[in-house]
Design an enzyme around this catalytic site. Structure first.
Site, mmCIF file in Angstrom:
data_model
loop_
_atom_site.group_PDB
_atom_site.id
_atom_site.type_symbol
_atom_site.label_atom_id
_atom_site.label_comp_id
_atom_site.label_asym_id
_atom_site.label_seq_id
_atom_site.Cartn_x
_atom_site.Cartn_y
_atom_site.Cartn_z
ATOM 1 N N LYS A 91 25.686 -43.715 144.860
ATOM 2 C CA LYS A 91 24.257 -43.375 144.925
ATOM 3 C C LYS A 91 23.842 -43.067 146.353
ATOM 4 C CE LYS A 91 23.293 -46.772 141.291
ATOM 5 N NZ LYS A 91 22.703 -48.098 141.091
ATOM 6 N N ARG A 112 38.677 -51.505 153.618
ATOM 7 C CA ARG A 112 39.458 -50.292 153.897
ATOM 8 C C ARG A 112 38.539 -49.120 153.671
ATOM 9 N NH1 ARG A 112 45.418 -48.925 151.780
ATOM 10 N NH2 ARG A 112 45.818 -50.350 153.511
ATOM 11 N N HIS A 140 45.182 -50.414 161.717
ATOM 12 C CA HIS A 140 45.496 -51.237 160.540
ATOM 13 C C HIS A 140 46.125 -52.534 161.062
ATOM 14 C CE1 HIS A 140 46.581 -52.496 156.631
ATOM 15 N NE2 HIS A 140 47.174 -51.413 156.160
HETATM 16 C C1 NCD Z 1 49.693 -47.937 154.909
HETATM 17 C C2 NCD Z 1 48.230 -47.557 155.041
HETATM 18 O O1 NCD Z 1 47.469 -47.669 154.098
HETATM 19 O O2 NCD Z 1 47.873 -47.145 156.133
HETATM 20 N N1 NCD Z 1 49.996 -48.676 153.790
HETATM 21 C C3 NCD Z 1 49.886 -50.040 153.836
HETATM 22 O O3 NCD Z 1 48.827 -50.580 154.088
HETATM 23 N N2 NCD Z 1 50.996 -50.748 153.659
HETATM 24 C C4 NCD Z 1 50.591 -46.785 155.098
HETATM 25 C C5 NCD Z 1 50.385 -45.544 154.294
HETATM 26 O O4 NCD Z 1 49.526 -45.460 153.421
HETATM 27 O O5 NCD Z 1 51.157 -44.612 154.542
#
Ligand code: NCD
Length: 494
Positions: A91, A112, A140
């Site tokens: 939305k 994420r 990450h």
């Molecule tokens: C990775 C990501 O999401 O960045 N995966 C993960 O978290 N193990 C790597 C990827 O998606 O290539």
């Protein structure tokens, strides 16, 4: 379980970048992960009454499920929007509002998001700690904890370890966080990109500036086996760059010199790890026609030079890592994924302050250490289109660090990318000029009076007038004290 006795220094803290963790923090997380692995049952029930909210705006298997399993193994609860298409995001709800609401339901948010810097924005608005589970192509950090733990477990130490980061180095957020971590632990990093996927300049500069890493190009040498045969004979094939920390023996110790060209070789007694990654097609990664991409299979690893290597991959894999090495004892990627449970249990344990049942843990404000001068004025935007500051304009306040890199650049504190600050204006005189002139004015223009602009149009629309041509003559005038403006304002000597 010695952790039961005190509240952790990590309690209430958000983990946005790998740099948010000190070496002590990392050590603490690993020690608790060891204790959890040794006696998982002893930790069950400790998070009873606590809830983790997993807010995943991008697909995930390992990261989300291991965070959720970790919380459940601590006896806590999980709320999740694994598919944001089922949430108010469709939305048009902003990230800032979403985390403020979800932070009232959960005790910690694991996020994420496809935008670079989204986790920082979330940490700024959330009432509870935020853990970055991948923000766009940026970072990450919790994957890096799994990577480091796996490397350390296998090789004993990270110091002096050679780690070849292979594949999509441009968009690979796992690669970026891992590179920063390896530099801090004194490992040697060898970048082996797929064609068109070179490591971004901003990552290289952060490695140089923050970790004093040395960079130089080498030929692939040993690592040419990662490319197909037609490519491995290519004399021009180069490793993009190698970093060493100053405390390490000079790079020549692990390289052989042929003529004037240095070629990558692993010296006697040295260890090598190959960290393979897939092409991040969802971030627009494309292979140029005839391009090459580093890949591993049993055949390419037959040589005796690969006898003592380890093979890591954050997964998922596509075709860059053949299943024919899955049962090879050098392959650690399933171990690397499995370690996500004790590592994330440990992280939740510390961030939620579960070591002291009586302590009241509240969220600590999210702050970042910045080496240089901070710059935060409206009228200057980050040039990275996928930066959260360009997409969540109502809520994000762009913040930058002034960096000198040939010209003045402004490094975005959300996504790390640098934007040219080609022009500078003085708010007292309301004149603007090329920002390189800042180095010539004596006395220097006070930092509070400087406004940066990417273009003359931006300066003029902000009400600044172009300085007369005579100001250009300042360019030939040497700065008496030999200091750059930016060094002066940051208090650093050159
Ligand atoms: C990775 C990501 O999401 O960045 N995966 C993960 O978290 N193990 C790597 C990827 O998606 O290539």
């Amino acid at each position: 379980m010695k952790e039961n006795t005190s509240v952790s220094p990590l309690a209430g803290r958000s983990i946005v970048s790998f740099d948010d963790l000190t070496l002590d923090d990392i050590q603490t997380i690993f020690e608790t992960a060891d204790a959890i692995s040794a006696d998982r049952q002893a930790y069950f029930g400790k998070a009873s009454g606590k809830i983790v909210a997993t807010l995943f705006y991008e697909p995930s298997t390992r990261t989300r499920l291991s965070f959720e399993a970790a919380m459940q193994r601590l006896g806590g609860g999980v709320i999740s929007t694994s598919d944001v298409k089922n949430s108010s995001v469709v939305k048009g709800e902003s990230l800032a509002d979403t985390v403020r609401v979800v932070g009232a339901y959960g005790d910690v948010i694991v996020i994420r998001h496809p935008l670079d810097g989204a986790a920082k924005l979330a940490a700024e608005y959330s009432p509870v700690p935020v853990i970055n589970a991948g923000d766009g192509g940026h970072e990450h950090p919790t994957q890096t904890l799994c990577d480091l733990y796996t490397l350390r477990e296998h090789h004993g130490t990270l110091k002096g370890l050679n780690v070849a980061l292979c594949g999509d180095l441009q968009h690979g957020r796992t690669v970026h966080s891992l590179a920063f971590a390896l530099a801090r632990f004194g490992a040697n990093i060898i970048f082996v990109p797929g064609d068109g996927n070179e490591i971004p300049a901003y990552v290289l500069r952060r490695l140089e500036r923050n970790y004093h890493a040395h960079i130089r190009r080498e030929r692939l040498g040993t690592l040419s086996a990662l490319f197909d045969e037609s490519a491995s004979g290519d004399e021009s094939a180069t490793v993009n760059a190698i970093y060493i920390t100053p405390s390490e023996p000079h790079q020549l110790a692990m390289s052989s010199i042929e003529g004037t060209t240095v070629e990558f070789r692993v010296g006697y007694g040295e260890s090598l790890s190959l960290y393979v990654t897939r092409r991040q097609t969802e971030r627009g990664s494309a292979m140029p026609t005839g391009g090459r991409y580093p890949a591993l299979n049993a055949k390419s690893l037959r040589g005796s030079q690969f006898k003592n290597i380890s093979i890591l991959h954050p997964l998922p894999r596509i075709d860059e890592l053949s299943p024919d090495v899955d049962n090879d004892p050098r392959s650690l990627y399933f171990r690397q994924a499995a370690i996500g449970i004790p590592i994330r249990m440990s992280l939740l344990w510390h961030v939620l302050g579960l070591g002291d049942e009586t302590a009241v843990v509240s969220k600590q404000p999210y702050t970042q250490e910045v080496l240089g001068l901070l710059y935060s004025h409206s009228g200057f935007d980050c040039s990275n289109e996928t930066c959260v500051t360009n997409q969540e304009r109502l809520f994000a306040s762009p913040q930058f660090e002034v960096v000198m890199n040939g010209d003045y650049k402004l490094r975005c504190l959300h996504c790390d990318r640098e934007t040219d600050g080609t022009y500078a204006g003085n708010i007292e005189s309301r004149f603007y000029y090329p920002s390189e002139l800042l180095d010539r004015f004596l006395p220097p223009v006070s930092p509070e009076h400087v406004r940066f602009f990417a273009s003359p149009e931006d300066a003029e629309s902000a009400g600044f007038k172009r300085a007369s041509d005579k100001w250009d003559s300042y360019q030939s005038r040497p700065n008496d004290n030999g200091k750059h403006w930016v060094d002066m304002v940051s208090g650093r000597t050159q």
